[in-house]
Design a protein around this motif. Sequence first.
Motif, mmCIF file in Angstrom:
data_model
loop_
_atom_site.group_PDB
_atom_site.id
_atom_site.type_symbol
_atom_site.label_atom_id
_atom_site.label_comp_id
_atom_site.label_asym_id
_atom_site.label_seq_id
_atom_site.Cartn_x
_atom_site.Cartn_y
_atom_site.Cartn_z
ATOM 1 N N GLU A 166 0.836 -1.197 0.000
ATOM 2 C CA GLU A 166 0.000 0.000 0.000
ATOM 3 C C GLU A 166 0.874 1.252 0.000
ATOM 4 O O GLU A 166 0.566 2.230 -0.675
ATOM 5 N N ALA A 167 1.994 1.212 0.723
ATOM 6 C CA ALA A 167 2.927 2.346 0.732
ATOM 7 C C ALA A 167 3.542 2.526 -0.650
ATOM 8 O O ALA A 167 3.682 3.659 -1.144
ATOM 9 N N ALA A 168 3.900 1.430 -1.322
ATOM 10 C CA ALA A 168 4.481 1.509 -2.667
ATOM 11 C C ALA A 168 3.471 2.074 -3.655
ATOM 12 O O ALA A 168 3.823 2.881 -4.529
ATOM 13 N N VAL A 169 2.212 1.686 -3.535
ATOM 14 C CA VAL A 169 1.162 2.219 -4.405
ATOM 15 C C VAL A 169 1.019 3.719 -4.185
ATOM 16 O O VAL A 169 0.900 4.491 -5.141
ATOM 17 N N SER A 170 1.055 4.150 -2.932
ATOM 18 C CA SER A 170 0.932 5.571 -2.616
ATOM 19 C C SER A 170 2.076 6.375 -3.237
ATOM 20 O O SER A 170 1.860 7.433 -3.837
ATOM 21 N N VAL A 171 3.303 5.855 -3.137
ATOM 22 C CA VAL A 171 4.469 6.522 -3.732
ATOM 23 C C VAL A 171 4.324 6.564 -5.251
ATOM 24 O O VAL A 171 4.579 7.597 -5.893
ATOM 25 N N ALA A 172 3.878 5.466 -5.836
ATOM 26 C CA ALA A 172 3.706 5.409 -7.294
ATOM 27 C C ALA A 172 2.636 6.396 -7.764
ATOM 28 O O ALA A 172 2.793 7.053 -8.801
ATOM 29 N N GLN A 173 1.542 6.518 -6.997
ATOM 30 C CA GLN A 173 0.484 7.452 -7.356
ATOM 31 C C GLN A 173 0.982 8.895 -7.309
ATOM 32 O O GLN A 173 0.652 9.706 -8.181
ATOM 33 N N LYS A 174 1.795 9.220 -6.300
ATOM 34 C CA LYS A 174 2.360 10.575 -6.210
ATOM 35 C C LYS A 174 3.307 10.840 -7.371
ATOM 36 O O LYS A 174 3.298 11.924 -7.956
ATOM 37 N N SER A 175 4.122 9.849 -7.717
ATOM 38 C CA SER A 175 5.047 9.998 -8.854
ATOM 39 C C SER A 175 4.268 10.175 -10.148
ATOM 40 O O SER A 175 4.631 11.013 -10.992
ATOM 41 N N LEU A 176 3.211 9.407 -10.329
ATOM 42 C CA LEU A 176 2.381 9.509 -11.524
ATOM 43 C C LEU A 176 1.740 10.882 -11.612
ATOM 44 O O LEU A 176 1.726 11.509 -12.677
ATOM 45 N N SER A 177 1.243 11.375 -10.498
ATOM 46 C CA SER A 177 0.623 12.701 -10.474
ATOM 47 C C SER A 177 1.632 13.778 -10.852
ATOM 48 O O SER A 177 1.334 14.685 -11.630
ATOM 49 N N ALA A 178 2.866 13.663 -10.332
ATOM 50 C CA ALA A 178 3.912 14.633 -10.661
ATOM 51 C C ALA A 178 4.267 14.561 -12.144
ATOM 52 O O ALA A 178 4.462 15.600 -12.798
ATOM 53 N N LEU A 179 4.350 13.365 -12.693
ATOM 54 C CA LEU A 179 4.661 13.202 -14.121
ATOM 55 C C LEU A 179 3.541 13.740 -15.001
ATOM 56 O O LEU A 179 3.798 14.347 -16.054
ATOM 57 N N GLU A 180 2.294 13.523 -14.587
ATOM 58 C CA GLU A 180 1.167 14.055 -15.355
ATOM 59 C C GLU A 180 1.192 15.573 -15.377
ATOM 60 O O GLU A 180 0.932 16.198 -16.399
ATOM 61 N N THR A 181 1.522 16.181 -14.232
ATOM 62 C CA THR A 181 1.614 17.638 -14.149
ATOM 63 C C THR A 181 2.733 18.142 -15.061
ATOM 64 O O THR A 181 2.571 19.137 -15.790
ATOM 65 N N LYS A 182 3.847 17.446 -15.036
ATOM 66 C CA LYS A 182 4.980 17.802 -15.887
ATOM 67 C C LYS A 182 4.603 17.670 -17.364
ATOM 68 O O LYS A 182 4.947 18.523 -18.189
ATOM 69 N N LEU A 183 3.890 16.610 -17.718
ATOM 70 C CA LEU A 183 3.466 16.377 -19.096
ATOM 71 C C LEU A 183 2.535 17.479 -19.582
ATOM 72 O O LEU A 183 2.665 17.959 -20.710
ATOM 73 N N ILE A 184 1.644 17.900 -18.719
ATOM 74 C CA ILE A 184 0.732 18.999 -19.083
ATOM 75 C C ILE A 184 1.541 20.262 -19.381
ATOM 76 O O ILE A 184 1.270 20.987 -20.337
ATOM 77 N N GLY A 185 2.563 20.512 -18.563
ATOM 78 C CA GLY A 185 3.425 21.679 -18.796
ATOM 79 C C GLY A 185 4.172 21.590 -20.105
ATOM 80 O O GLY A 185 4.283 22.577 -20.847
#
Length: 191
Positions: A166-185
């Motif tokens: 569950e901790a690994a999923v949480s870290v992965a979700q945060k990383s994905l969110s950061a990458l999505e934000t970067k991609l939008i930029g």
Amino acid sequence: MKTYLKYLTISNYFSFLGEHHRDLPRTGLVMIKAKNLDTGGSSGGGKSAFSCAINEALGVGPYAMTDAQNWDTEERAVLKLGLEAEDGTPVNLVRGPQNSLQVGDGKVVTGAKDITAELEKFIGVPLALLETLTFLPQGTKDDFLSKTNGEKQAFLATVLNLAPYEAAVSVAQKSLSALETKLIGVQAQAV
């Protein structure tokens, strides 16, 4: 840590009058056959009491030791349970008028809270969870099915030790969110 039942000694506990010792195999299935000496049948012969004694010794049984005392004696009920770790470390546990626990050559622990803490550390499972996994009183239905979905999920997460995942999923979700934000930029700059 893998933990094995090594022996059980039952004294004056429910249908067990006097002391009864059984060594337990490290692996395999243990079948319990009993005979009630008063009736000749198996009912009241100690099958459930044997299993219950293991839970009681571990501190997760449903009865007070005073309620479990054999009705044909004034002597108090005593349970002795031997456990063994995979590496051979022995644990000797006594429940009765004087509770005690000794892990290996360590000091003897006597307080109820200290015994529980040492057992949980040795077994690697909270005793409340162990109770749910090992004891279902006769005539009752499993309460797992009556739990809410959230309670079932929490129970299974504990049983299956899902916290690291569950901790690994949480870290992965945060990383994905950061990458999505970067991609939008990056997409905005490309336009």
